[in-house]
Write an enzyme that holds these catalytic residues in place. Structure first.
Site, mmCIF file in Angstrom:
data_model
loop_
_atom_site.group_PDB
_atom_site.id
_atom_site.type_symbol
_atom_site.label_atom_id
_atom_site.label_comp_id
_atom_site.label_asym_id
_atom_site.label_seq_id
_atom_site.Cartn_x
_atom_site.Cartn_y
_atom_site.Cartn_z
ATOM 1 N N GLY A 147 1.657 41.789 -2.387
ATOM 2 C CA GLY A 147 2.366 41.648 -1.617
ATOM 3 C C GLY A 147 3.575 42.216 -1.986
ATOM 4 O O GLY A 147 3.827 42.896 -1.873
ATOM 5 N N ASP A 148 4.221 40.699 -2.267
ATOM 6 C CA ASP A 148 6.148 40.930 -2.775
ATOM 7 C C ASP A 148 5.851 40.468 -4.280
ATOM 8 O O ASP A 148 7.339 40.837 -4.360
ATOM 9 C CB ASP A 148 6.779 40.093 -1.841
ATOM 10 C CG ASP A 148 6.633 38.869 -2.178
ATOM 11 O OD1 ASP A 148 4.777 38.832 -2.150
ATOM 12 O OD2 ASP A 148 7.093 37.445 -1.108
ATOM 13 N N GLU A 149 5.454 40.704 -4.270
ATOM 14 C CA GLU A 149 4.740 40.595 -6.545
ATOM 15 C C GLU A 149 5.388 41.309 -6.851
ATOM 16 O O GLU A 149 4.671 42.427 -6.763
ATOM 17 C CB GLU A 149 4.708 39.851 -6.902
ATOM 18 C CG GLU A 149 4.131 37.496 -5.987
ATOM 19 C CD GLU A 149 2.737 37.119 -6.930
ATOM 20 O OE1 GLU A 149 2.908 36.201 -6.280
ATOM 21 O OE2 GLU A 149 1.812 37.876 -7.252
#
Length: 322
Positions: free
Chosen positions: A248-250
């Protein structure tokens, strides 16, 4: 080629050499009797003992590699001198394809040169025993045979390297952004522990409101944004740092031999790099991130999951403050 892999290949080649030699001994005993085995067997035992010692003591694998190749050709030289038979000359040619186990072009070239030298030796000094019906003008074909086999092996090694590089890219990198994935992160962490670094740290980065960006501008723009984020982060990291996309956005950044002031400075540089507007799919998008980090000098007592978990907790504390 890493040392651990080279050690495995040294062991594998030694096993293959022993297997081929055992077959040769059995055939010789069956055809000519036990006396045909000696004295070449004494030389093989000496070389075998040296290689066993090098492999067991884990002497520098590259040195063991060259010693193994050298021992093969020295043995074949002695074998041809002691028993100048065509079958032994043909047996010598096994050394060239066996050298390909290292997937090293340099080793194959050296083995090819050694094969040509032994061919010249056999042709001019043992001609009546090995090549009684072969004219001197045919020597060029024997040399070309060595060149052809070596060239074929080199081409195969190049193709294999290309395939391995593609597989490694798929296995160790995120398909979208090209950043490291969890597998590469774990490997790097294990390497750092093996090197006994003084300290190790993880920075956990979570992009703020990324779902809203996807909903507003579309998933294609969101994917471009992730690629741009990785590019921005790569621009501020040290050469020794590893950027990993967890999903994801991690993101996680793994650092070694770094202190608290340097981590604070790195966090500030990351924030500054990410706060600059990004153009994605013809849209100007402003982003921000929450960053937390965890640092320890107890490297031997640290595991990767704990390191990430502590950095994640620090990130959520930072997010709560912001």
């Amino acid at each position: 080629m890493i040392d651990r892999e080279l050690m495995h290949r040294n062991k594998a080649l030694f096993i293959l050499i022993c297997a081929f030699y055992s077959i040769q001994v059995i055939i010789n005993i069956f055809i000519e009797g036990l006396e045909s085995v000696f004295p070449p067997a004494f030389l093989f035992i000496v070389f075998g003992s040296v290689l066993i010692l090098l492999i067991h003591k884990k002497i520098k694998p590259k040195i063991t590699m060259y010693v193994t190749i050298s021992c093969m050709y020295i043995y074949f030289y002695y074998l041809l001198s002691d028993s100048p038979y065509l079958v032994n000359y043909l047996f010598m040619w096994l050394a060239l394809p066996l050298s390909a186990i290292y997937q090293s072009i340099r080793v194959v070239v050296l083995a090819g040169i050694a094969s040509i030298i032994l061919t010249l030796y056999a042709f001019f000094h043992l001609h009546e025993h090995i090549f009684p019906n072969v004219g001197r003008e045919d020597l060029v074909y024997l040399v070309l045979f060595a060149v052809f086999i070596a060239t074929f092996i080199i081409v195969a090694i190049r193709k294999l390297r290309e395939a391995n590089a593609k597989l490694q890219q798929l296995a160790y990198h995120d398909a979208l952004t090209g950043a490291a994935n969890r597998l590469q992160l774990k490997d790097r962490f294990d390497q750092l522990k093996h090197k006994h670094v003084d300290s190790i740290a993880a920075l956990f980065i979570d992009m703020n409101d990324f779902k809203e960006i996807n909903d507003t501008y579309g998933h294609e723009a969101g994917d471009q944004l992730l690629v741009n984020i990785v590019s921005r982060l790569d621009g501020v990291l040290r050469d020794t740092d590893l950027l990993c996309r967890l999903g994801g956005d991690e993101f996680v950044i793994l650092c070694a031999d770094i202190d608290h002031p340097q981590l604070e400075k790195l966090s500030e540089q990351i924030q500054s790099a990410l706060e600059r507007p990004m153009i994605c799919n013809h849209h100007v998008i402003n982003v921000s991130a929450s960053i937390g980090w965890y640092h320890t000098t107890e490297v031997s007592h640290t595991d990767l999951e704990m390191l990430i978990k502590e950095a994640d907790r620090a990130m959520y504390r930072a997010k709560g403050v912001s």
